[in-house]
Design an enzyme around this catalytic site. Structure first.
Site, PDB file in Angstrom:
ATOM      1  N   CYS A 145      44.673  21.983  10.099  1.00  0.00           N
ATOM      2  CA  CYS A 145      44.580  22.119   8.634  1.00  0.00           C
ATOM      3  C   CYS A 145      45.727  22.930   8.036  1.00  0.00           C
ATOM      4  CB  CYS A 145      43.257  22.754   8.244  1.00  0.00           C
ATOM      5  SG  CYS A 145      41.863  21.702   8.652  1.00  0.00           S
ATOM      6  N   HIS A 199      43.735  25.878   0.796  1.00  0.00           N
ATOM      7  CA  HIS A 199      43.219  24.790   1.627  1.00  0.00           C
ATOM      8  C   HIS A 199      41.813  24.460   1.136  1.00  0.00           C
ATOM      9  CE1 HIS A 199      42.116  22.235   4.839  1.00  0.00           C
ATOM     10  NE2 HIS A 199      41.368  23.114   5.485  1.00  0.00           N
ATOM     11  N   ASN A 244      37.599  17.885   2.898  1.00  0.00           N
ATOM     12  CA  ASN A 244      38.643  18.564   3.676  1.00  0.00           C
ATOM     13  C   ASN A 244      39.588  17.513   4.262  1.00  0.00           C
ATOM     14  OD1 ASN A 244      40.192  19.926   5.535  1.00  0.00           O
ATOM     15  ND2 ASN A 244      38.488  21.055   6.460  1.00  0.00           N
TER      16      ASN A 244
HETATM   17  O1  UT7 Z   1      39.440  23.284   7.607  1.00  0.00           O
HETATM   18  C1  UT7 Z   1      39.323  23.901   8.850  1.00  0.00           C
HETATM   19  C2  UT7 Z   1      38.490  25.082   8.778  1.00  0.00           C
HETATM   20  N1  UT7 Z   1      37.120  24.710   8.555  1.00  0.00           N
HETATM   21  C3  UT7 Z   1      36.385  25.434   7.776  1.00  0.00           C
HETATM   22  O2  UT7 Z   1      36.885  26.352   7.184  1.00  0.00           O
HETATM   23  C4  UT7 Z   1      34.921  25.129   7.697  1.00  0.00           C
HETATM   24  C5  UT7 Z   1      34.141  26.398   7.869  1.00  0.00           C
HETATM   25  N2  UT7 Z   1      32.719  26.257   7.879  1.00  0.00           N
HETATM   26  C6  UT7 Z   1      31.985  25.815   6.811  1.00  0.00           C
HETATM   27  O3  UT7 Z   1      32.530  25.397   5.807  1.00  0.00           O
HETATM   28  C7  UT7 Z   1      30.485  25.934   6.881  1.00  0.00           C
HETATM   29  O4  UT7 Z   1      30.134  26.709   7.996  1.00  0.00           O
HETATM   30  C8  UT7 Z   1      29.757  24.562   6.960  1.00  0.00           C
HETATM   31  C9  UT7 Z   1      29.841  23.866   5.602  1.00  0.00           C
HETATM   32  C10 UT7 Z   1      30.366  23.703   8.027  1.00  0.00           C
HETATM   33  C11 UT7 Z   1      28.269  24.800   7.254  1.00  0.00           C
HETATM   34  O5  UT7 Z   1      27.700  25.673   6.297  1.00  0.00           O
HETATM   35  P1  UT7 Z   1      26.817  26.921   6.790  1.00  0.00           P
HETATM   36  O6  UT7 Z   1      26.315  27.567   5.559  1.00  0.00           O
HETATM   37  O7  UT7 Z   1      27.673  27.743   7.707  1.00  0.00           O
HETATM   38  O8  UT7 Z   1      25.612  26.228   7.525  1.00  0.00           O
HETATM   39  P2  UT7 Z   1      25.162  26.358   9.060  1.00  0.00           P
HETATM   40  O9  UT7 Z   1      26.153  25.683   9.964  1.00  0.00           O
HETATM   41  O10 UT7 Z   1      24.816  27.779   9.345  1.00  0.00           O
HETATM   42  O11 UT7 Z   1      23.835  25.496   9.036  1.00  0.00           O
HETATM   43  C12 UT7 Z   1      22.714  25.879   8.242  1.00  0.00           C
HETATM   44  C13 UT7 Z   1      21.621  24.851   8.427  1.00  0.00           C
HETATM   45  C14 UT7 Z   1      21.319  24.500   9.876  1.00  0.00           C
HETATM   46  O12 UT7 Z   1      19.933  24.303  10.003  1.00  0.00           O
HETATM   47  P3  UT7 Z   1      19.015  25.482  10.596  1.00  0.00           P
HETATM   48  O13 UT7 Z   1      19.531  25.750  11.980  1.00  0.00           O
HETATM   49  O14 UT7 Z   1      19.186  26.633   9.660  1.00  0.00           O
HETATM   50  O15 UT7 Z   1      17.647  24.878  10.542  1.00  0.00           O
HETATM   51  C15 UT7 Z   1      22.025  23.182  10.080  1.00  0.00           C
HETATM   52  O16 UT7 Z   1      21.440  22.393  11.082  1.00  0.00           O
HETATM   53  O17 UT7 Z   1      22.003  23.613   7.805  1.00  0.00           O
HETATM   54  C16 UT7 Z   1      21.845  22.553   8.737  1.00  0.00           C
HETATM   55  N3  UT7 Z   1      22.852  21.540   8.451  1.00  0.00           N
HETATM   56  C17 UT7 Z   1      22.682  20.539   7.575  1.00  0.00           C
HETATM   57  N4  UT7 Z   1      21.644  20.197   6.793  1.00  0.00           N
HETATM   58  C18 UT7 Z   1      21.791  19.131   5.987  1.00  0.00           C
HETATM   59  C19 UT7 Z   1      24.097  21.428   8.981  1.00  0.00           C
HETATM   60  N5  UT7 Z   1      24.741  20.385   8.445  1.00  0.00           N
HETATM   61  C20 UT7 Z   1      23.879  19.810   7.570  1.00  0.00           C
HETATM   62  C21 UT7 Z   1      23.971  18.695   6.721  1.00  0.00           C
HETATM   63  N6  UT7 Z   1      22.907  18.394   5.952  1.00  0.00           N
HETATM   64  N7  UT7 Z   1      25.098  17.940   6.643  1.00  0.00           N
END
Ligand code: UT7
Length: 306
Positions: free
Chosen positions: A97, A233, A263
């Site tokens: 990225c 980004h 992204n």
């Molecule tokens: O560009 C390169 C660098 N990349 C980044 O900078 C991305 C960095 N990370 C992020 O942007 C975020 O961490 C994400 C958007 C990927 C995820 O957001 P989060 O607030 O960190 O969520 P999480 O991974 O902690 O997941 C929270 C919950 C989980 O369920 P439980 O375990 O709490 O029951 C996931 O399973 O959300 C669930 N979940 C979803 N639910 C509905 C994960 N993906 C989805 C989805 N739809 N697509």
């Protein structure tokens, strides 16, 4: 175009979850057969036209991409041929990225050392080719896109400084675990798919981008109030807001395209820059802070007086 509603039909997700956690509403996906070089060509031609530079005047073409058309020739070589700029230096930079910021940093150094006076810098990706469309934690995040700029040597530098970093110790948090040297067997290597430990990446990204803001301002003897625009980004609106807060910039001074593009990795910063410049938002003389963070981890910034 792929909307959140389209993704609701593919995986167990919701428009509400995607918008709240990422700020993304839709993303662009390449057509069947369309490649990173195709996107690069369109972006490059628009940038050359805007700069009033002919392809044959270029001393170098640098393409930031992690999704090249071929193992080799590089996308930059393929692009050079399409543009008819035969003879100039052409190379790809793979920094995930941060690819555009890395390419911009290299181009800036080429110009500063006197080696080149006109350099085409492209950030382009077709990430959709390596998204696991059954994996909800990643497939909602990414899109395809490209942007480009032309740098020309001048007495007054437009690019005030660039700062590039990496930390390979985080290689397991964000990667595509398939490669030529490992035998390129996607079927036994977990598939040609982006894997990410999202929340861990999130934390490192917010801290690291905060630090690079400090580093960039200090290197230029500037303070937060000297920055007119943040062009970040476009991975996640929450990360963008954290960096804006660090700069004490209101959100109307931050260029946001993540809602429409998702992204696009190396494509994201030049796409945002292009949109902001062409819409007339940014005025001559204003100070822009560009930054990116991605797989590697890699991260980088550029401070620009437009
Ligand atoms: O560009 C390169 C660098 N990349 C980044 O900078 C991305 C960095 N990370 C992020 O942007 C975020 O961490 C994400 C958007 C990927 C995820 O957001 P989060 O607030 O960190 O969520 P999480 O991974 O902690 O997941 C929270 C919950 C989980 O369920 P439980 O375990 O709490 O029951 C996931 O399973 O959300 C669930 N979940 C979803 N639910 C509905 C994960 N993906 C989805 C989805 N739809 N697509």
């Amino acid at each position: 175009m792929l909307t959140n509603a389209d993704l609701e039909r593919l995986v167990d997700t919701s428009d509400e979850w995607i918008q709240t956690r990422t700020g993304i509403r839709e993303r662009r996906i390449v057509a069947e057969g369309q490649t990173t070089c195709d996107l690069s060509e369109e972006a490059a031609k628009r940038a050359l036209e805007a700069a009033g530079v002919k392809a044959e005047e270029l001393d170098a073409i640098i393409v930031g991409t992690t999704t090249p058309d071929l193992v080799f020739p590089s996308t930059a070589c393929l692009l050079q041929d399409r543009l008819g700029a035969h003879g100039c230096c052409a190379m790809d930079v793979n920094a995930a990225c941060s690819g555009f910021l890395y390419a911009l940093g290299v181009a800036d150094k080429f110009i500063r050392c006197g080696d080149s006076s006109k350099v085409l810098v492209v950030g382009a990706e077709t990430l959709s080719r390596m998204v696991d469309w059954t994996e909800r934690t990643t497939c909602v995040l990414f899109g395809d896109g490209a942007g480009a700029v032309v740098l020309t040597a001048d007495d007054k530098p437009g690019i005030m400084s660039t700062h590039l970093h990496a930390n390979g110790a985080h290689k397991d948090l964000l990667n595509v675990e398939v490669g030529v040297s490992r035998g390129f067997k996607p079927e036994t290597q977990g598939g040609l798919a982006i894997r990410m430990k999202g929340s861990e990446v999130f934390k490192v990204a917010v801290n690291t981008l905060g630090n690079i803001v400090d580093e960039t301002l200090a290197a230029n003897n500037m303070t937060r109030s000297d920055v007119d625009w943040l062009i970040p980004h476009q991975a996640n609106l929450r990360i963008i807001k954290a960096t804006a807060k660090k700069l004490a910039l209101p959100m109307d001074r931050v260029v946001v395209t993540v809602d429409r593009h998702g992204n696009t990795s190396a494509g994201s910063v030049p796409l945002a820059l292009d949109e902001a410049v062409r819409s007339g938002k940014i005025a001559r003389g204003e100070v822009l802070l560009l930054e990116a963070f991605g797989g590697g981890f890699t991260w980088g910034s550029a401070l620009i007086r437009y």
